[in-house]
Scaffold this active site. Structure first.
Site, PDB file in Angstrom:
ATOM      1  N   GLY A  90       0.840  -1.187   0.000  1.00 42.41           N
ATOM      2  CA  GLY A  90       0.000   0.000   0.000  1.00 42.41           C
ATOM      3  C   GLY A  90       0.873   1.233   0.000  1.00 42.41           C
ATOM      4  N   HIS A 135       6.317   1.169  19.157  1.00 44.01           N
ATOM      5  CA  HIS A 135       5.155   1.456  18.300  1.00 44.01           C
ATOM      6  C   HIS A 135       5.050   2.960  18.034  1.00 44.01           C
ATOM      7  CE1 HIS A 135       0.873  -0.049  17.089  1.00 44.01           C
ATOM      8  NE2 HIS A 135       1.367   0.828  16.224  1.00 44.01           N
ATOM      9  N   THR A 140       6.727  -3.085  10.999  1.00 44.91           N
ATOM     10  CA  THR A 140       6.098  -1.836  11.444  1.00 44.91           C
ATOM     11  C   THR A 140       4.595  -1.915  11.215  1.00 44.91           C
ATOM     12  OG1 THR A 140       6.536  -0.852   9.270  1.00 44.91           O
ATOM     13  CG2 THR A 140       8.134  -0.404  11.030  1.00 44.91           C
ATOM     14  N   GLU A 197       1.225  -5.067  23.818  1.00 40.96           N
ATOM     15  CA  GLU A 197       1.736  -3.697  23.945  1.00 40.96           C
ATOM     16  C   GLU A 197       1.071  -3.017  25.137  1.00 40.96           C
ATOM     17  OE1 GLU A 197       1.320  -1.559  20.272  1.00 40.96           O
ATOM     18  OE2 GLU A 197       2.584  -2.945  19.164  1.00 40.96           O
ATOM     19  N   ARG A 247       1.742  -4.853  12.354  1.00 36.01           N
ATOM     20  CA  ARG A 247       1.144  -5.255  13.623  1.00 36.01           C
ATOM     21  C   ARG A 247       1.883  -6.488  14.108  1.00 36.01           C
ATOM     22  NH1 ARG A 247      -0.755  -0.967  13.719  1.00 36.01           N
ATOM     23  NH2 ARG A 247      -2.887  -0.277  14.217  1.00 36.01           N
ATOM     24  N   ALA A 274       6.398   4.428  14.963  1.00 35.27           N
ATOM     25  CA  ALA A 274       6.756   4.716  13.572  1.00 35.27           C
ATOM     26  C   ALA A 274       6.003   5.917  13.021  1.00 35.27           C
ATOM     27  CB  ALA A 274       6.501   3.488  12.708  1.00 35.27           C
ATOM     28  N   ILE A 332       2.430   2.835   2.456  1.00 38.33           N
ATOM     29  CA  ILE A 332       3.663   2.756   3.244  1.00 38.33           C
ATOM     30  C   ILE A 332       4.731   1.989   2.470  1.00 38.33           C
ATOM     31  CG2 ILE A 332       4.717   1.853   5.346  1.00 38.33           C
ATOM     32  CD1 ILE A 332       1.971   2.297   6.709  1.00 38.33           C
ATOM     33  N   ARG A 341      -1.639  -9.240  -1.944  1.00 38.84           N
ATOM     34  CA  ARG A 341      -2.723 -10.216  -2.079  1.00 38.84           C
ATOM     35  C   ARG A 341      -3.534 -10.002  -3.348  1.00 38.84           C
ATOM     36  NH1 ARG A 341      -5.520  -9.708   3.638  1.00 38.84           N
ATOM     37  NH2 ARG A 341      -4.658  -7.607   3.434  1.00 38.84           N
TER      38      ARG A 341
END
Length: 305
Positions: free
Chosen positions: A151, A277, A227, A258, A229, A279, A153, A173
């Site tokens: 995507g 977490h 980065t 987390e 999940r 980023a 990122i 996918r």
């Protein structure tokens, strides 16, 4: 129509108050980042729109929030905090925000890659402890990075990696094309990449996506970057591969649990670089995020959906 930002930390509260326009819908900013789920009905106090950063919203709690019709979740990972389908059945629409931190997250992934390749985190820890540890690094120019999920990122990560002289492979996918990126099978990507970076949304199909079987296919000594999940990786299998050296180094910004517990095994492994977490945490991304949330509120008030 009224909106409540239910769990604003000081930084996001300041950004929200800065970006609200005079003719905007009324937005109440609750400066309590540790609000509990049980407190949400009182915090919302009949508001139609809830802006949520990180607070869990179980269906049974949503049912107690009189007037609630819309949830604006600050990010894409709403499923980690609520059940959008179950809320929709109660007439509550969940709106997510995409793209706000693409550059920030991509830069973090690339930074973790470089840190892993050069061993900076371990040398820093050892030098602070009084040990002059010198480690051999890896040259990434000419190496291959494989991006799993493609995507916004991943597109930014591809741009930066290609600019560093790396070959960029990707798997998605659904079929995609992108300049300078070779889309290949997942098996080819895992086998040929010196660096594997994960960019998948977490859902039922992607939980434990990087399984023990897929880790076994990866190039020995591979650098793994996550980065996305924590739960898209089989954590136990990753830890075993780190211990054996099959995964040479992991740069992790996300974790199954987390905050990461202080005694977690990942904190004891020398070939892991940890990031909390964070980023997406840049001023630029925060402005993009809150502007998008306010745009959701503006649209809801204007159109009703």
């Amino acid at each position: 129509m009224r909106a409540v930002f239910v769990d604003a930390n000081d930084s996001l509260a300041a950004v929200t108050e800065k970006l609200i326009r005079p003719n905007d819908p009324k937005v109440v900013v609750n400066r309590n980042a540790s609000v509990t789920s049980e407190q949400l009905p009182d915090v919302l106090d009949g508001a139609e729109i809830a802006i949520i950063d990180h607070t869990h919203l179980p269906v049974e709690i949503a049912a107690q929030c009189r007037g609630l019709k819309h949830v604006v979740f600050l990010g894409t990972g709403a499923r980690s905090y609520m059940n959008p389908e179950a809320l929709a059945e109660r007439g509550i629409a969940v709106h997510i925000i995409k793209g706000y931190g693409d550059t920030a997250v991509a830069e973090c992934a690339i930074a973790l890659m470089w840190s892993a390749a050069k061993g900076f985190a371990r040398m820093d820890r050892e030098m602070r402890a009084g040990n002059w540890l010198r480690s051999n690094g890896i040259e990434l120019t000419g190496k291959t990075i494989g991006l799993i999920g493609f995507g916004g990122i991943a597109a930014e990560a591809a741009r930066i990696a290609a600019g560093s002289g790396m070959k960029v492979l990707a798997w998605n996918r659904t079929p995609k094309t992108h300049s300078g990126v070779e889309f290949v099978s997942l098996e080819k990507l895992l086998a040929e990449s010196h660096v594997v970076s994960l960019h998948l949304l977490l859902n039922d199909d992607t939980k434990n996506f990087l399984s023990a079987e897929r880790i076994a296919v990866m190039r020995p000594g591979v650098i793994l970057i996550n980065t996305a999940r924590g739960a898209v990786v089989d954590e136990g299998a990753m830890i075993e591969a780190l211990r054996s050296g099959h995964i040479g180094h992991a740069g992790l910004d996300v974790f199954v649990t987390e905050p990461l517990p202080a005694d977690h095994v990942l904190t004891t492994l020398p070939n892991v670089t940890l990031s909390a977490h964070s980023a997406f945490r840049t001023p630029e991304a925060s402005d993009n995020l809150i502007n998008a949330a306010l745009d959701h509120c503006r649209r809801i008030v204007t159109t009703g959906h």
